[in-house]
Design a protein around this motif. Structure first.
Motif, short mmCIF file in Angstrom:
data_model
loop_
_atom_site.label_atom_id
_atom_site.label_comp_id
_atom_site.label_asym_id
_atom_site.label_seq_id
_atom_site.Cartn_x
_atom_site.Cartn_y
_atom_site.Cartn_z
N PRO A 203 -111.63 15.10 52.72
CA PRO A 203 -110.89 17.34 52.64
C PRO A 203 -111.61 17.77 53.28
N PRO A 204 -110.59 18.68 54.20
CA PRO A 204 -110.63 19.70 55.05
C PRO A 204 -112.57 19.65 55.84
N PRO A 205 -112.63 19.49 56.84
CA PRO A 205 -114.02 19.65 57.30
C PRO A 205 -114.40 21.72 57.08
N GLY A 206 -115.84 20.91 57.18
CA GLY A 206 -116.86 22.06 56.28
C GLY A 206 -116.63 22.86 55.07
N SER A 207 -116.11 21.51 54.34
CA SER A 207 -115.53 21.92 52.80
C SER A 207 -116.87 21.51 52.09
N GLY A 208 -118.19 20.63 52.46
CA GLY A 208 -119.91 20.37 51.85
C GLY A 208 -118.95 18.55 51.12
N ALA A 209 -118.17 17.91 51.99
CA ALA A 209 -118.07 16.78 51.67
C ALA A 209 -119.07 16.17 51.79
N ALA A 210 -119.13 15.28 51.18
CA ALA A 210 -120.51 14.35 50.45
C ALA A 210 -120.56 12.85 51.76
N PRO A 211 -121.95 12.63 52.11
CA PRO A 211 -121.88 11.07 53.28
C PRO A 211 -120.53 10.49 52.55
N ARG A 212 -120.19 9.85 53.04
CA ARG A 212 -118.68 8.74 53.65
C ARG A 212 -119.53 7.59 54.36
N ALA A 213 -118.86 6.25 53.77
CA ALA A 213 -119.44 4.83 54.82
C ALA A 213 -118.20 4.12 53.68
N VAL A 214 -117.34 3.81 54.97
CA VAL A 214 -116.29 3.04 54.67
C VAL A 214 -116.65 1.40 55.37
N ASP A 215 -116.30 0.52 54.79
CA ASP A 215 -116.32 -0.92 55.60
C ASP A 215 -115.01 -0.91 56.54
N LEU A 216 -114.74 -1.50 58.07
CA LEU A 216 -113.61 -1.13 59.14
C LEU A 216 -113.03 -2.63 58.44
N VAL A 217 -112.20 -3.09 57.65
CA VAL A 217 -112.00 -4.10 57.17
C VAL A 217 -110.42 -4.48 57.71
N GLY A 218 -110.10 -5.83 57.63
CA GLY A 218 -108.48 -5.83 57.37
C GLY A 218 -108.12 -6.72 56.33
N PRO A 219 -107.36 -6.57 55.94
CA PRO A 219 -106.30 -7.68 54.58
C PRO A 219 -106.67 -8.78 54.31
N GLU A 220 -107.60 -9.22 55.06
CA GLU A 220 -108.27 -10.89 54.66
C GLU A 220 -109.08 -11.05 56.10
N PRO A 221 -110.71 -11.88 54.94
CA PRO A 221 -110.41 -12.58 55.35
C PRO A 221 -110.48 -14.22 56.10
N VAL A 222 -110.75 -14.68 57.80
CA VAL A 222 -110.46 -15.59 58.37
C VAL A 222 -111.35 -16.40 58.99
N SER A 223 -111.14 -17.09 59.12
CA SER A 223 -111.96 -18.20 59.37
C SER A 223 -111.90 -18.20 61.01
N PHE A 224 -112.87 -18.19 61.62
CA PHE A 224 -113.02 -18.69 63.43
C PHE A 224 -111.42 -19.78 63.71
N GLN A 225 -111.68 -20.55 63.30
CA GLN A 225 -110.59 -21.36 63.94
C GLN A 225 -109.50 -21.15 63.18
N SER A 226 -109.06 -20.36 62.48
CA SER A 226 -108.06 -19.86 61.42
C SER A 226 -107.74 -19.00 62.52
N PHE A 227 -108.47 -18.30 63.04
CA PHE A 227 -107.75 -17.27 64.46
C PHE A 227 -107.79 -17.89 65.01
N ILE A 228 -108.15 -18.63 65.92
CA ILE A 228 -107.89 -19.40 66.98
C ILE A 228 -106.51 -19.74 66.88
N GLU A 229 -106.05 -20.90 65.50
CA GLU A 229 -105.11 -21.29 65.63
C GLU A 229 -103.91 -19.97 65.58
#
Length: 314
Positions: A203-229
């Motif tokens: 919402p617009p800044p200054g509107s009294g929005a409640a605190p938020r925490a968002v996990d900044l993650v991609g669409p799928e988990p991948v193993s490190f080995q898969s990431f190398i490949e």
């Protein structure tokens, strides 16, 4: 949207954020420590503010007139004169104080995906994650509207993970800790930047929005080995050399090397981040953006494309 102020504006995420803000014609102030950083900010279409140290008085002048301040100027590894307490914790405290003095209603902070499991999982219980947790507390206990993003690996042109893997592939050998089954959930830097803009606008800044925490993650988990490949596949598709062998290093040997000064350029806390196996639900981030997240393979391909290949040997 009102003016956006960004600390760490010349860094990896900061550059992408400034470019995205410029495309959306958002007036942005990029806070940097050096003249070189100021020049980079100008090239990206933002106004530079030279602030050599994270001090409230100087930051408040840079924040004047902003509706949202985004704090990206943090460290992932301690070095001489650069401690987690001084930069991540005290620096965030100074940003909060500056926002209060300049009457900036909203603050956005980048934390870390492992913070929620501090003291619950060994690899998430280290000085780095503790400093990120303490930085979050500085925001949440303030009287500002607080938005915290907790990223997995952020992937794009110039990122640390893909760049280091490509360098190892170019050298003919990739060192992998253990069997590579531990997971990460890489998110495109373009999505990270758009998430910040979305959180600053609604919402617009200054509107009294409640605190938020968002996990900044991609669409799928991948193993490190898969990431190398997948990184190797992207490199080959773009005509880069990707003929290499994988050398397995035991977790114990990697831990010893990291503690003694570095393993593959990583300190002990950075190795923890790689091995912590932290993944999450991408749904909240997708809803914030209102768009699908960039597929992992596309994010990797963009990162490879933006990383300069070595000159061919003669």
């Amino acid at each position: 949207m009102t003016t956006l102020a960004v600390t760490g504006a010349s860094g990896f995420v900061g550059r992408e954020l400034l470019a995205a803000a410029a495309r959306s014609r958002i007036d942005t102030v990029g806070v940097v420590r050096s003249e070189k950083g100021a020049a980079a900010v100008e090239r990206l279409g933002a106004r530079p503010a030279l602030v050599p140290r994270l001090e409230a008085e100087a930051l408040a002048r840079a924040f004047a007139g902003a509706g949202t301040a985004v704090h990206l100027a943090m460290i992932g590894r301690e070095s001489e004169g650069q401690t987690y307490e001084a930069v991540n914790v005290a620096g965030t405290r100074a940003v909060v104080q500056a926002a209060q003095r300049a009457r900036v209603p909203r603050l956005v902070l980048f934390s870390g995906l492992g913070v929620a499991h501090y003291a619950m999982r060994r690899r998430c219980t280290n000085p780095y994650f503790l400093s990120k947790l303490a930085a979050e507390v500085e925001l949440f206990r303030s009287d500002r509207e607080a938005v915290v993003f907790r990223p997995s690996y952020i992937v794009g042109p110039g990122d640390g993970l893909v760049t280091s893997l490509l360098a190892e592939m170019d050298a003919g050998e990739v060192a992998r800790v253990g069997d590579g089954s531990y997971r990460l959930q890489p998110v495109a830097v373009a999505d990270a930047a758009e998430a910040v803009l979305a959180s600053a606008a609604s919402p617009p800044p200054g509107s009294g929005a409640a605190p938020r925490a968002v996990d900044l993650v991609g669409p799928e988990p991948v193993s490190f080995q898969s990431f190398i490949e997948r990184t190797a596949a992207a490199a080959r598709a773009q005509g880069r050399r990707a003929d290499f062998r994988v050398r397995e290093v035991s977790v114990e040997d990697a831990d010893r090397a990291a503690a003694a000064g570095g393993f593959r350029g990583m300190g002990a806390d950075e190795l923890d981040c790689l091995l912590c196996d932290e993944v999450s639900d991408p749904g909240p981030l997708t809803r914030l953006l209102g768009l699908p997240l960039m597929p992992v393979d596309e994010a990797i391909a963009r990162a490879v494309q933006g990383t300069r290949a070595p000159e061919p040997r003669r």
